[in-house]
Design an enzyme around this catalytic site. Structure first.
Site, PDB file in Angstrom:
ATOM      1  N   GLY A  46     -48.287  89.091-104.272  1.00 55.42           N
ATOM      2  CA  GLY A  46     -46.982  88.975-103.628  1.00 55.42           C
ATOM      3  C   GLY A  46     -46.859  90.001-102.519  1.00 55.42           C
ATOM      4  N   GLN A  51     -42.295  95.755 -97.133  1.00 54.87           N
ATOM      5  CA  GLN A  51     -43.562  96.488 -97.236  1.00 54.87           C
ATOM      6  C   GLN A  51     -44.325  96.554 -95.920  1.00 54.87           C
ATOM      7  OE1 GLN A  51     -44.731  94.082-100.880  1.00 54.87           O
ATOM      8  NE2 GLN A  51     -45.764  96.018-101.308  1.00 54.87           N
ATOM      9  N   CYS A  92     -48.639  97.786-107.301  1.00 51.94           N
ATOM     10  CA  CYS A  92     -47.950  97.509-106.046  1.00 51.94           C
ATOM     11  C   CYS A  92     -48.833  97.946-104.878  1.00 51.94           C
ATOM     12  CB  CYS A  92     -46.610  98.252-106.003  1.00 51.94           C
ATOM     13  SG  CYS A  92     -45.679  97.952-104.494  1.00 51.94           S
ATOM     14  N   LEU A  93     -48.917  97.106-103.865  1.00 55.06           N
ATOM     15  CA  LEU A  93     -49.719  97.436-102.683  1.00 55.06           C
ATOM     16  C   LEU A  93     -49.173  98.678-101.974  1.00 55.06           C
ATOM     17  CD1 LEU A  93     -50.191  93.803-101.325  1.00 55.06           C
ATOM     18  CD2 LEU A  93     -51.920  95.224-102.450  1.00 55.06           C
ATOM     19  N   HIS A 134     -40.197  91.689-108.845  1.00 55.75           N
ATOM     20  CA  HIS A 134     -40.829  92.831-108.170  1.00 55.75           C
ATOM     21  C   HIS A 134     -40.583  92.750-106.654  1.00 55.75           C
ATOM     22  CE1 HIS A 134     -44.531  95.581-107.679  1.00 55.75           C
ATOM     23  NE2 HIS A 134     -44.349  95.117-106.455  1.00 55.75           N
ATOM     24  N   GLU A 135     -40.688  91.539-106.094  1.00 55.02           N
ATOM     25  CA  GLU A 135     -40.523  91.380-104.636  1.00 55.02           C
ATOM     26  C   GLU A 135     -39.049  91.479-104.228  1.00 55.02           C
ATOM     27  OE1 GLU A 135     -43.161  91.791-103.327  1.00 55.02           O
ATOM     28  OE2 GLU A 135     -44.608  90.978-104.749  1.00 55.02           O
ATOM     29  N   HIS A 138     -38.171  94.982-103.894  1.00 54.20           N
ATOM     30  CA  HIS A 138     -38.580  95.551-102.593  1.00 54.20           C
ATOM     31  C   HIS A 138     -37.511  95.282-101.532  1.00 54.20           C
ATOM     32  CE1 HIS A 138     -42.615  97.152-103.072  1.00 54.20           C
ATOM     33  NE2 HIS A 138     -43.103  96.032-103.582  1.00 54.20           N
TER      34      HIS A 138
HETATM   35  O1  GNR Z   1     -50.562  92.331-106.144  1.00 52.83           O
HETATM   36  C1  GNR Z   1     -49.630  92.636-106.887  1.00 52.83           C
HETATM   37  N1  GNR Z   1     -49.802  92.498-108.229  1.00 52.83           N
HETATM   38  C2  GNR Z   1     -48.773  92.594-109.136  1.00 52.83           C
HETATM   39  C3  GNR Z   1     -49.109  92.688-110.496  1.00 52.83           C
HETATM   40  C4  GNR Z   1     -48.125  92.770-111.458  1.00 52.83           C
HETATM   41  C5  GNR Z   1     -46.807  92.754-111.071  1.00 52.83           C
HETATM   42  C6  GNR Z   1     -46.452  92.676-109.736  1.00 52.83           C
HETATM   43  C7  GNR Z   1     -47.432  92.599-108.776  1.00 52.83           C
HETATM   44  S1  GNR Z   1     -46.995  92.467-107.103  1.00 52.83           S
HETATM   45  C8  GNR Z   1     -48.375  93.199-106.342  1.00 52.83           C
HETATM   46  C9  GNR Z   1     -48.291  93.071-104.842  1.00 52.83           C
HETATM   47  C10 GNR Z   1     -47.088  93.838-104.344  1.00 52.83           C
HETATM   48  O2  GNR Z   1     -47.038  95.029-104.243  1.00 52.83           O
HETATM   49  N2  GNR Z   1     -46.027  93.149-104.058  1.00 52.83           N
HETATM   50  O3  GNR Z   1     -44.905  93.752-103.660  1.00 52.83           O
HETATM   51 NI    NI Z   2     -44.969  95.737-104.554  1.00 53.40          NI
END
Ligand code: GNR
Ligand code: NI
Length: 167
Positions: A46, A51, A92-93, A134-135, A138
């Protein structure tokens, strides 16, 4: 198409609250293509526009193993949240190298627009529900580390600040 730079914690720009997209035009669609390219290259499941330093409510997702099920959510609204919680190991990236268990509702119902501007609803559970939450976090300036204990959060922050000093 272009690869976009991903901001890293503790960059204050990750704390911006993203604004709704007013018009889904070709400029937005080109940006969505760049987000997909960036997400697939990272690789991640995601990516939120926040980001890549764009304060607009745009998310790309692909949780498929085959990496060929792209989902774009513009102006997502979480309409319903299930009762049951589930713990998932998240990463998270924008917080590279950190993987921690986070508890979130296991089911959600979301309304959003796609890159064509078409309105739709998504019923998500499991990893997709985790990823959407999660997104959307953000887009509201939140990181998954905000869901952890103060002790763990402080440890992650101190490590990131040290890495910044060394960089
Ligand atoms: O690549 C991603 N893997 C992930 C694994 C478990 C829960 C959420 C994520 S999102 C993350 C990519 C990211 O940072 N998205 O904002
Ligand atoms: Ni993230």
């Amino acid at each position: 198409m272009a690869l976009l730079d991903i901001l890293h914690f503790p960059d204050p720009r990750l704390r911006c609250r993203a604004q709704p997209v007013k018009t889904i035009d070709d400029r937005i669609r080109r940006f969505v293509d760049d987000m997909f390219e960036t997400m697939y290259a990272a690789p991640g499941i995601g990516l939120a526009a926040t980001q890549v330093n764009v304060a607009q409510r745009i998310i790309t997702i692909d949780i498929s193993e085959s990496r060929d099920h792209p989902l774009c959510l513009i102006n997502p609204e979480i309409l319903e949240i299930g009762q049951d919680l589930r713990e998932t190991e998240e990463g998270c990236l924008s917080v590279p190298g950190v993987f921690e268990s986070v508890s979130r509702p296991d089911r959600i119902r979301v309304r959003c627009l796609d890159q064509a501007g078409k309105s739709g609803e998504i019923e998500a559970q499991g990893l997709l529900a985790v990823c959407i939450q999660h997104e959307v976090d953000h887009l509201d300036g939140k990181l998954f580390t905000d869901h952890l204990s103060r002790l763990k959060r402080d440890r992650i922050r101190k490590r990131a600040e040290k890495e910044l000093r060394l960089a």
